[in-house]
Design an enzyme around this catalytic site. Sequence first.
Site, mmCIF file in Angstrom:
data_model
loop_
_atom_site.group_PDB
_atom_site.id
_atom_site.type_symbol
_atom_site.label_atom_id
_atom_site.label_comp_id
_atom_site.label_asym_id
_atom_site.label_seq_id
_atom_site.Cartn_x
_atom_site.Cartn_y
_atom_site.Cartn_z
ATOM 1 N N PHE A 1 20.033 1.135 20.935
ATOM 2 C CA PHE A 1 20.647 2.127 20.049
ATOM 3 C C PHE A 1 22.081 1.756 19.678
ATOM 4 C CE2 PHE A 1 17.032 4.303 21.688
ATOM 5 C CZ PHE A 1 16.589 5.091 20.640
ATOM 6 N N ALA B 1 23.960 -0.977 14.093
ATOM 7 C CA ALA B 1 24.610 -0.256 12.994
ATOM 8 C C ALA B 1 23.672 -0.164 11.797
ATOM 9 C CB ALA B 1 25.898 -0.964 12.601
ATOM 10 N N GLY C 1 17.653 9.347 11.246
ATOM 11 C CA GLY C 1 16.812 10.334 10.566
ATOM 12 C C GLY C 1 15.596 10.603 11.409
ATOM 13 N N CYS D 1 13.075 13.958 15.010
ATOM 14 C CA CYS D 1 13.662 14.417 16.274
ATOM 15 C C CYS D 1 15.182 14.551 16.230
ATOM 16 C CB CYS D 1 13.260 13.469 17.405
ATOM 17 S SG CYS D 1 11.504 13.514 17.814
#
EC number: 1.1.1.22
Length: 451
Positions: free
Chosen positions: A252, A255, A260, A263
């Site tokens: 995660f 960049a 979106g 969740c």
Amino acid sequence: MKIAIIGSGYVGLVSGACFADFGHDVTCVDKDPRKIAALNEGRIPIYEPGLDALVASNVRWGRLTFTTEIGPAVRDADAVFIAVGTPSRRGDGFADMTYVFGAARDIARNLAGYTVVVTKSTVPVGTGDEVERIIREANPEAEVDVVSNPEFLREGAAIEDFKRPDRIVIGLDDPRADAVMREIYRPLYLNQAPILVTGRRTAELTKYAGNAFLATKITFINEIADLCEQVGADVQEVARGIGLDNRIGAKFLHAGPGYGGSCFPKDTLALVKTAQDAGSPVRLVETVVAVNDQRKRAMARKVITACGGSVRGKRIAVLGLTFKPNTDDMRDAPSLSIITGLQDAGATVTAYDPEGIEQARPLLADVDYAADAYACAEGAHAVVIVTEWNAFRALDLERMGALMAARVMVDLRNVYGPEEATRYGFRYLGVGRRRAAATAPAAPARESVDA
């Protein structure tokens, strides 16, 4: 075990198919007769890699069935999972509990014998208490325990996540329900999947906290990417540098144009509203929500800048519509804001996505849809990579450039390196990347019918 799952959407269908594959007898219930008819005909209403084969095999073995009749499914079940939608409520952004509470009432009317009712839907803290109150009010004689068992499935990898989870979180208050839930998940013992048994409210908050933390990581690296562009640093190298720290981790930290999907947007907003109502606002998450919303529109301005400050009268090719690859989910996809922003600036948009075109049609007006990436790029003044589908990772850039009216690439997922794109005559703009010095003269612009 006999399991009923109320709701045959993404979470319900994946969970039902996987539970059936474990050997349980599963009945998926949905009020939409068209969806149930499609499932009974072998047509899967969502795109998830491997799901069609998994559903087909378990239907063939008689372990998985679909129906609109909730009564028989609930009466025969050892456990009933609520897996209905909890969309953001219009007006205040709080999670809409209409479907969850409606399912609880329907379940209550059909309970027979001891049953564990499990909230699989992502729900605000205290929902389990209200579900239990509804059931006991509607059926005071019911022998029931209400459990929270949040899902942690990634779209595009949901089956793998279900069968090899990082953890299984179960929130309950009664050891009898504990025994039922452990039996349901017993097939995962071989994978040594850790089971965390907590209080019900703790389990509910764990789901929201997990998604909010991941959304925060995404938003953090996106803001660092913006800083990289201003000071001449490379966000991918920064991400690697910090991700090698075990306390941070590499996941995660890619960049891009903002998060979106089904969740993160609704769950971060719901957590914000829950915290505000509890008198303990989560200011960090509030900022994450605001920054992410602004970022999607800012990506349209990034494209406009790459095109010399104006896209009026120009054709822009958008590659990727879904919020991530390996799904057809268009919910809160960055492409929606990006395309709308480009159209507002006067651009004509052509788009291509391997799976999401039919889902995008009702959400976007005046977009031309192409059959593949090259048809999408034909006559375009810029190509914009919005979703990192594998099909876009090894494009023939020479072929693509020759089809375009101008060789401009805005790579919002950093799929290509600046040097590689520049070598083929593209003016390249990534996210948080150092710009490469031109190594080849720009290819002459191709005459376009849109020019």
